[in-house]
Design an enzyme around this catalytic site. Structure first.
Site, PDB file in Angstrom:
ATOM      1  N   CYS A 130      -1.501  -8.457  -3.303  1.00  0.00           N
ATOM      2  CA  CYS A 130       0.017  -8.133  -2.645  1.00  0.00           C
ATOM      3  C   CYS A 130      -0.372  -6.808  -2.071  1.00  0.00           C
ATOM      4  O   CYS A 130      -0.487  -5.621  -2.605  1.00  0.00           O
ATOM      5  CB  CYS A 130       0.740  -7.964  -4.314  1.00  0.00           C
ATOM      6  SG  CYS A 130       2.345  -7.253  -3.822  1.00  0.00           S
ATOM      7  N   CYS A 133       2.429  -4.152  -3.192  1.00  0.00           N
ATOM      8  CA  CYS A 133       2.183  -3.679  -4.517  1.00  0.00           C
ATOM      9  C   CYS A 133       1.179  -2.473  -4.530  1.00  0.00           C
ATOM     10  O   CYS A 133       1.317  -1.611  -5.116  1.00  0.00           O
ATOM     11  CB  CYS A 133       1.984  -4.710  -5.279  1.00  0.00           C
ATOM     12  SG  CYS A 133       2.807  -6.441  -5.439  1.00  0.00           S
ATOM     13  N   ASP A 134      -0.128  -3.082  -3.748  1.00  0.00           N
ATOM     14  CA  ASP A 134      -1.163  -2.133  -3.915  1.00  0.00           C
ATOM     15  C   ASP A 134      -1.688  -1.302  -2.625  1.00  0.00           C
ATOM     16  O   ASP A 134      -2.504  -0.452  -2.845  1.00  0.00           O
ATOM     17  CB  ASP A 134      -2.182  -2.899  -4.347  1.00  0.00           C
ATOM     18  CG  ASP A 134      -2.078  -3.734  -5.457  1.00  0.00           C
ATOM     19  OD1 ASP A 134      -1.350  -3.337  -6.493  1.00  0.00           O
ATOM     20  OD2 ASP A 134      -2.580  -5.022  -5.799  1.00  0.00           O
TER      21      ASP A 134
END
Ligand code: NAP
Length: 302
Positions: A130, A133-134
């Site tokens: 992701c 997200c990261d």
């Protein structure tokens, strides 16, 4: 006893909930993680009508709010098993069980893994599925994205906004992704495209330090801080194999009418056999499934 239990709160499940609530049916939506599903992994959505440029998280939140405002009950539990119980269904989620008259399976699909050494060991330590997200953990560092579909190209573009160099590693030289994304990637100088290349190993002791890549001219090691894997989706329906028929790839065998082999059970979105997996097709499926479930319940009562 709920009229409808919807399993999964991605766009298919949340759309089904909107339609079920508006039809006056008591509706429970089960979600073991966050509402939104794959949408939450998408940095920017451009192709959902009426929401020209939005983030996946923002669209997911609007859908969540809409279904709750209409009266859906969100049950934040992961469903382990669903069993037919006379004419109804028993849904087991953790230590609790729930009853419903009909079920809509909207559990989506999960990300495919590369299956190479180092991938699982360094998961969340530089291996990610992701980018949105990261990605920020690797701001200012060199990273790689693997894949040639919409997800990979969107991730590469997103990461090019925060990283000095993004290696795009793809096993072919042409892309599955939509043409406008391909064009944007070609025009992004921070993206370094490696065609006909595959990741052979993810390297690093306690965090990713590089990847070993097989290229037409031999293997090479690329030092970098993170690798974002975007090589497609796989079905995740083993828990429902006793309830409904699956196709050869493990997706729930159901057409656009969302009817499964089990009367009273409907399948919507990425989880079913379908040629197109988009937010808009998942949302359309949710509407079809809730409408079919409502008809099923009406006939059952008659
Ligand atoms: P996808 O479209 O299935 O693409 C997967 C990519 O990974 C392909 O390029 C494939 O290569 C490659 N690949 C597959 N297995 C591999 C392996 N073992 N090793 C190396 N490469 C491998 O998957 P996706 O991009 O995750 O998208 C999933 C679905 O969501 C698609 O239907 C997509 O259109 C949709 N989606 C849409 C949007 C949007 O509309 N904005 C955004 C994201 C996702 P080959 O091409 O050689 O097979």
């Amino acid at each position: 006893m709920y009229d409808i239990a919807i399993i999964g709160a991605g766009p298919a499940g949340m759309s089904a909930a909107v339609y079920a609530c508006r039809a006056g049916l008591s509706t429970a939506v089960f979600e073991g993680e966050f509402c939104g599903g794959q949408m939450l992994l998408t940095p920017e959505i451009e192709n959902y009508p009426g929401a020209p440029k939005t983030s996946g998280a923002a669209l997911a939140e609007r859908m969540r709010r809409q279904m709750l405002d209409l009266g859906a009950e969100l049950i934040e539990r992961r469903v382990g098993k669903i069993e037919k119980n006379g004419g109804n269904f028993t849904i087991s989620a953790g230590k609790k069980s729930f009853e419903s008259r009909a079920v809509i399976l909207a559990t989506g699909a999960k990300r495919r893994h590369l299956g190479v050494p180092g991938e699982e060991r360094l998961l969340h330590r530089g291996v990610s599925f992701c980018a949105v997200c990261d990605g920020s953990f690797f701001k200012g560092r060199e990273v790689a994205v693997v894949g040639g579909g919409n997800t990979a190209l969107e991730d590469a573009l997103y990461l090019a906004g925060i990283c000095p160099r993004v290696w795009l590693i793809h096993r072919r030289d042409s892309f599955r992704a939509q043409a406008h994304l391909v064009e944007r990637v070609k025009n992004e100088p921070k993206i370094e495209f490696l065609p006909f290349s595959t990741v052979v190993e993810v390297r690093g002791e306690d965090k990713v330090s590089g990847i070993l890549v097989g290229t037409p001219s031999g293997e090479r090691e690329i030092p970098l801080a993170a690798v974002f894997v975007a090589v497609g989706l796989v079905a995740d329906n083993a828990a429902f194999a006793d309830l409904v028929a699956l196709d050869d790839s493990g997706y729930i065998a159901a057409g656009a009418d969302t009817l499964t082999s089990q009367p009273g059970v409907f399948a919507a979105g990425d989880t079913r056999t379908t040629p197109l997996r988009q937010i808009v097709t998942a949302a359309a499926d949710g509407a079809a499934a809730a409408t079919a479930a409502e008809q099923y319940l009406r006939q059952k009562r008659a």
